[in-house]
Motif scaffolding. Sequence first.
Motif, PDB file in Angstrom:
ATOM      1  N   GLN A 148       0.635  -1.313  -0.028  1.00  0.00           N
ATOM      2  CA  GLN A 148      -0.128  -0.117   0.073  1.00  0.00           C
ATOM      3  C   GLN A 148       0.695   1.345  -0.174  1.00  0.00           C
ATOM      4  O   GLN A 148       0.689   2.194  -0.824  1.00  0.00           O
ATOM      5  N   ALA A 149       1.803   1.223   0.731  1.00  0.00           N
ATOM      6  CA  ALA A 149       2.917   2.158   0.799  1.00  0.00           C
ATOM      7  C   ALA A 149       3.576   2.553  -0.711  1.00  0.00           C
ATOM      8  O   ALA A 149       3.829   3.883  -0.975  1.00  0.00           O
ATOM      9  N   ARG A 202       2.297   1.853  -3.458  1.00  0.00           N
ATOM     10  CA  ARG A 202       1.211   2.249  -4.301  1.00  0.00           C
ATOM     11  C   ARG A 202       1.017   3.799  -4.054  1.00  0.00           C
ATOM     12  O   ARG A 202       0.730   4.487  -4.922  1.00  0.00           O
ATOM     13  N   GLU A 203       0.990   4.124  -2.873  1.00  0.00           N
ATOM     14  CA  GLU A 203       0.914   5.605  -2.582  1.00  0.00           C
ATOM     15  C   GLU A 203       2.032   6.312  -3.048  1.00  0.00           C
ATOM     16  O   GLU A 203       2.050   7.604  -3.499  1.00  0.00           O
ATOM     17  N   ARG A 204       3.155   6.023  -3.042  1.00  0.00           N
ATOM     18  CA  ARG A 204       4.281   6.746  -3.625  1.00  0.00           C
ATOM     19  C   ARG A 204       3.988   6.703  -4.820  1.00  0.00           C
ATOM     20  O   ARG A 204       4.506   7.724  -5.781  1.00  0.00           O
ATOM     21  N   TYR A 205       3.590   5.730  -5.623  1.00  0.00           N
ATOM     22  CA  TYR A 205       3.652   5.377  -7.135  1.00  0.00           C
ATOM     23  C   TYR A 205       2.546   6.777  -7.533  1.00  0.00           C
ATOM     24  O   TYR A 205       2.676   7.472  -8.558  1.00  0.00           O
ATOM     25  N   THR A 206       1.487   6.717  -6.770  1.00  0.00           N
ATOM     26  CA  THR A 206       0.331   7.630  -7.051  1.00  0.00           C
ATOM     27  C   THR A 206       0.685   9.021  -6.916  1.00  0.00           C
ATOM     28  O   THR A 206       0.399   9.994  -7.823  1.00  0.00           O
ATOM     29  N   ALA A 207       1.347   9.370  -5.662  1.00  0.00           N
ATOM     30  CA  ALA A 207       1.967  10.649  -5.570  1.00  0.00           C
ATOM     31  C   ALA A 207       2.839  11.232  -6.377  1.00  0.00           C
ATOM     32  O   ALA A 207       2.954  12.448  -6.590  1.00  0.00           O
ATOM     33  N   GLU A 245       7.400  -1.347  -9.419  1.00  0.00           N
ATOM     34  CA  GLU A 245       7.036  -1.503  -8.051  1.00  0.00           C
ATOM     35  C   GLU A 245       8.393  -2.042  -7.445  1.00  0.00           C
ATOM     36  O   GLU A 245       8.757  -1.227  -6.291  1.00  0.00           O
TER      37      GLU A 245
END
Length: 547
Positions: A250-251, A253-258, A379
């Motif tokens: 989850q962390a 993915r959050e870095r990826y999205t941000a 990832e």
Amino acid sequence: MLTSMRKHSKFLNVFLWLVIVAFLATIFVVWGVGGKQSETNYAARVDDQIITYNDYRNAYDNRVNELRANFGEQADQIIKDSSFSGAVLESLVNTRLLLLEADRLKIPVSDAEVAEYITKEPTFMTDGVFDADRYQEILRYVGYRSPAAYESEVKNQVRLRKLQQLLDGSMSISDDEIKREYIYANTRISASYFSVNDSAYKTDAVPGDVELSEYFTKNQEKYRQPSKIKLKYTSFSMDNFTYTPEITEQAVRERYTANIANYTEPELLTLSHISEAVTNWDNATEVKKVSDRMDKALAELKKGAKFSDVAKIYNDDKTDGFIGQIRGRSGEEMTPLEQQVFALKSGGYTDVIKDDYGFHIYKADDHTYEKVRAFDEVENEIRTAMEADARKTAFRNHLYSIYRDVLAAGNLTAYLVKNPGAFEVHETGVLSEDDPQAFFQTDKDLKDNLFSVGKTEITPLIDFMGSTYIYEIEDRENSKIPSLDEVRSAVTADWRADAAFNAALADVNTKVTVDTASAEDFNKLAGQFKAQIKTIPAFRRNDVLPD
């Protein structure tokens, strides 16, 4: 965007002035400032303020580091330029002059303004809020002995910004002033000279005690002995730091999205062109001739001719027309010309395009479109970066924790009394400040930190040669001026050397008169000293003196 590349040279001088103005506007931030001092050896004097050699070395080293951070290996060419060192000193002088002008104008800076500047600095914030503990900890880490020293510099910085705003609102330069400055800077002269060697004037005379004492008193700084220190130290390296961060999907993915922009491959267009200029748009014959030639080139392309072959025939410069790779401007409005070329697919070319320069045909040698890399592709890359960041943060926190405990104990020695075997401590021999072989000579900040700390005290955390160090000053001997008896032989030798120089100078002054004005007189004068005349190549006022 494409044809304007041809015109960039027209704006080069304007751009250079903008760079200079920006540099002067931020000069304080880069170099820092000093004040009234009592040192006898200095690099420059501005009214009653002096710029010491240490000020100059600080400025020089900071500028070198800044250039290398921004330009990499290319910075070496700038640094090697003969005018570089002069520019550094000039920037320091400019800063002092600006501060003196700020003093003259009585530009005020309140404590509230200083506090606002500091509390809004992101470096001193935790979760977006000013953190007083973090503020003091960072100041200690970078070498400030107290917040007051840093706040004094901030106050001067705010004053300079106010002065800059005042100047920006009132400054105007006339064409005559620009012309005079251009003439002043570009006037060239050549000069001849000869040297008088004082070796012929040397004496074996022995100065009396009174003469020697007076000479020593006048020049005692010359015989100052450097500071000496003996160190204890311990070091820490990430190589020996065990920490395994837990990074959840989850962390990641959050870095990826941000940071999705970091994982977006830009649109790239590799471009070639066929172009011919129109020198006079009022000449209908010339315009039609160029237009017809471009139409002919387009017809040959449509028949299947190779683009590079056609370009070599019809291009102004007779090249194959290769321009290079340009990047798309995602989310930005494009010019009509950019819209046409970015509409091309790989291998496609435009019709004849007319602009202010002339007529053109553009070809997309290759066209790749913007693409967002899928999460699965990046990832592992993101996770690796996050783990590295987490390890660095944990290691730094670990170091700060140890440093706080050592600081609370007083020094390394006291800490190990309470915590025997907590870490290894090493000792050095006595190290002289001017020893060229000492390890700290390769790092000026390290040297400054070591010699600014008192006996039994510790330095801030210092990063050096891939590790982080805490140094304790086990013993120190401050810089001092020895007694005359300790350096009598050196003082005597210097007195004789100065006597020879003064004798040579007196002889020169006797023989050089205001009537010595012609080349013939100059040659005769050189002959009296049996000296060879040399000629300096032509140089401008702003150049470093040749030879």
